[in-house]
Scaffold this active site. Structure first.
Site, PDB file in Angstrom:
ATOM      1  N   GLU A   1       0.840  -1.199   0.000  1.00 17.99           N
ATOM      2  CA  GLU A   1       0.000   0.000   0.000  1.00 17.99           C
ATOM      3  C   GLU A   1       0.873   1.247   0.000  1.00 17.99           C
ATOM      4  OE1 GLU A   1      -2.511   1.625  -0.708  1.00 17.99           O
ATOM      5  OE2 GLU A   1      -4.082   1.183   0.764  1.00 17.99           O
TER       6      GLU A   1
ATOM      7  N   ASP B   1      -4.161   5.765   6.139  1.00 17.70           N
ATOM      8  CA  ASP B   1      -4.644   7.007   6.747  1.00 17.70           C
ATOM      9  C   ASP B   1      -5.673   6.600   7.813  1.00 17.70           C
ATOM     10  OD1 ASP B   1      -6.080   9.495   7.044  1.00 17.70           O
ATOM     11  OD2 ASP B   1      -5.182  10.186   5.193  1.00 17.70           O
TER      12      ASP B   1
ATOM     13  N   GLY C   1      -7.326   3.916   7.679  1.00 13.05           N
ATOM     14  CA  GLY C   1      -7.231   2.453   7.764  1.00 13.05           C
ATOM     15  C   GLY C   1      -8.442   1.756   7.172  1.00 13.05           C
TER      16      GLY C   1
ATOM     17  N   THR D   1      -9.667   1.619   4.033  1.00 13.01           N
ATOM     18  CA  THR D   1      -9.407   0.890   2.782  1.00 13.01           C
ATOM     19  C   THR D   1      -8.697  -0.429   3.061  1.00 13.01           C
ATOM     20  OG1 THR D   1      -9.159   3.002   1.631  1.00 13.01           O
ATOM     21  CG2 THR D   1      -8.287   1.047   0.511  1.00 13.01           C
TER      22      THR D   1
ATOM     23  N   ASP E   1      -1.975  11.066  -4.862  1.00 11.19           N
ATOM     24  CA  ASP E   1      -2.605  12.104  -5.680  1.00 11.19           C
ATOM     25  C   ASP E   1      -3.440  13.088  -4.894  1.00 11.19           C
ATOM     26  OD1 ASP E   1      -4.647  10.150  -4.991  1.00 11.19           O
ATOM     27  OD2 ASP E   1      -5.908  11.187  -6.450  1.00 11.19           O
TER      28      ASP E   1
ATOM     29  N   ARG F   1       0.626  12.337  -9.203  1.00 13.22           N
ATOM     30  CA  ARG F   1       1.143  10.993  -8.913  1.00 13.22           C
ATOM     31  C   ARG F   1       2.547  10.800  -9.470  1.00 13.22           C
ATOM     32  NH1 ARG F   1      -3.258   7.731  -7.081  1.00 13.22           N
ATOM     33  NH2 ARG F   1      -5.245   8.212  -8.054  1.00 13.22           N
TER      34      ARG F   1
HETATM   35  C1  PRP Z   1      -5.833   6.216  -0.980  1.00 12.18           C
HETATM   36  C2  PRP Z   1      -4.564   5.431  -0.711  1.00 12.18           C
HETATM   37  C3  PRP Z   1      -5.011   4.308   0.173  1.00 12.18           C
HETATM   38  C4  PRP Z   1      -6.178   4.916   0.934  1.00 12.18           C
HETATM   39  C5  PRP Z   1      -5.757   5.278   2.330  1.00 12.18           C
HETATM   40  O1  PRP Z   1      -6.525   5.632  -2.045  1.00 12.18           O
HETATM   41  O2  PRP Z   1      -3.972   4.976  -1.904  1.00 12.18           O
HETATM   42  O3  PRP Z   1      -5.437   3.178  -0.563  1.00 12.18           O
HETATM   43  O4  PRP Z   1      -6.562   6.098   0.219  1.00 12.18           O
HETATM   44  O5  PRP Z   1      -6.773   5.928   3.005  1.00 12.18           O
HETATM   45  P1  PRP Z   1      -7.567   5.309   4.221  1.00 12.18           P
HETATM   46  O6  PRP Z   1      -6.581   4.664   5.137  1.00 12.18           O
HETATM   47  O7  PRP Z   1      -8.205   6.536   4.856  1.00 12.18           O
HETATM   48  O8  PRP Z   1      -8.612   4.371   3.696  1.00 12.18           O
HETATM   49  P2  PRP Z   1      -7.643   6.426  -2.888  1.00 12.18           P
HETATM   50  O9  PRP Z   1      -9.007   6.095  -2.415  1.00 12.18           O
HETATM   51  O10 PRP Z   1      -7.301   7.906  -2.913  1.00 12.18           O
HETATM   52  O11 PRP Z   1      -7.446   5.793  -4.322  1.00 12.18           O
HETATM   53  P3  PRP Z   1      -6.092   5.774  -5.192  1.00 12.18           P
HETATM   54  O12 PRP Z   1      -5.233   4.673  -4.638  1.00 12.18           O
HETATM   55  O13 PRP Z   1      -6.564   5.475  -6.570  1.00 12.18           O
HETATM   56  O14 PRP Z   1      -5.438   7.128  -5.068  1.00 12.18           O
END
Ligand code: PRP
Length: 173
Positions: free
Chosen positions: A95, A99, A101, A103, A155, A161
């Site tokens: 990953e 942030d 957590g 996702t 991003d 990116r």
């Molecule tokens: C971002 C990042 C992680 C997630 C972290 O993805 O790449 O996968 O957010 O955030 P969290 O811990 O609060 O869930 P995003 O949804 O922006 O998609 P991307 O990977 O396409 O940028």
């Protein structure tokens, strides 16, 4: 919109990638490793990391998103799921940033439900103070404070990116 000076330089990133890859290579020696990149954000980190890992491995990806511009929607959407069989493999999820957590927690549960031999998680950045859901992290590149960062795959509204370093991002006032 302003992108500031590097918070993490290209050289610092390269050194950290080598260090993490060294640990991963030792930990997975002799094991069937499946490295899974969480896209889009982990695209740069994933490709640098797997090229430095010195054990044979297979790769796959999961494409997930939850952020709309600079805020999490709290809802994780899966656009592409892992296709590789994993019951005979040790899975390493890769990953870019943890942030809240949210996702990673959902992806972790999804992978565990498929019964891998083991599951570990490697994140390039850990924004610990924003955590809402606790997720076990096995390899962490850098812990960073609660600042919105872009570059090296990360991003803002799908831009920045391609910066080869990590930079703090803020809206122009
Ligand atoms: C971002 C990042 C992680 C997630 C972290 O993805 O790449 O996968 O957010 O955030 P969290 O811990 O609060 O869930 P995003 O949804 O922006 O998609 P991307 O990977 O396409 O940028």
């Amino acid at each position: 919109m302003i992108v500031g000076k590097p918070l993490l330089t290209t050289r610092e990133i390269q050194e950290k990638v080598k260090e993490l890859a060294g640990r991963i290579s030792m930990d997975y020696a002799g094991k069937e490793l499946l490295a899974v990149g969480i896209l889009k954000g982990a695209c740069m980190f994933f490709s640098d990391l797997v090229r430095s890992v010195e054990v044979p491995l297979t790769i796959d990806f999961i494409v997930a998103s939850s952020y709309v511009k600079m805020d999490t929607s709290g809802e994780v959407r899966i656009h592409y799921d892992i296709r590789e069989e994993m019951s005979d493999k040790h899975v390493l999820l890769i990953e870019d940033i943890v942030d809240t957590g949210i996702t990673l927690n959902q992806i972790r549960e999804r992978v565990l439900a498929r019964g891998p031999k083991s599951l570990r998680i490697c994140t390039f950045l850990d924004k610990k103070e924003r955590r809402v859901v606790d997720v076990p992290l096995d390899y962490i590149g850098f812990e960073i404070p609660n600042m919105f960062v872009v570059g090296y795959g990360l991003d803002c509204d799908n831009k920045f990116r391609n910066l080869p370093y990590i930079s703090v991002f803020r809206k122009k006032t």
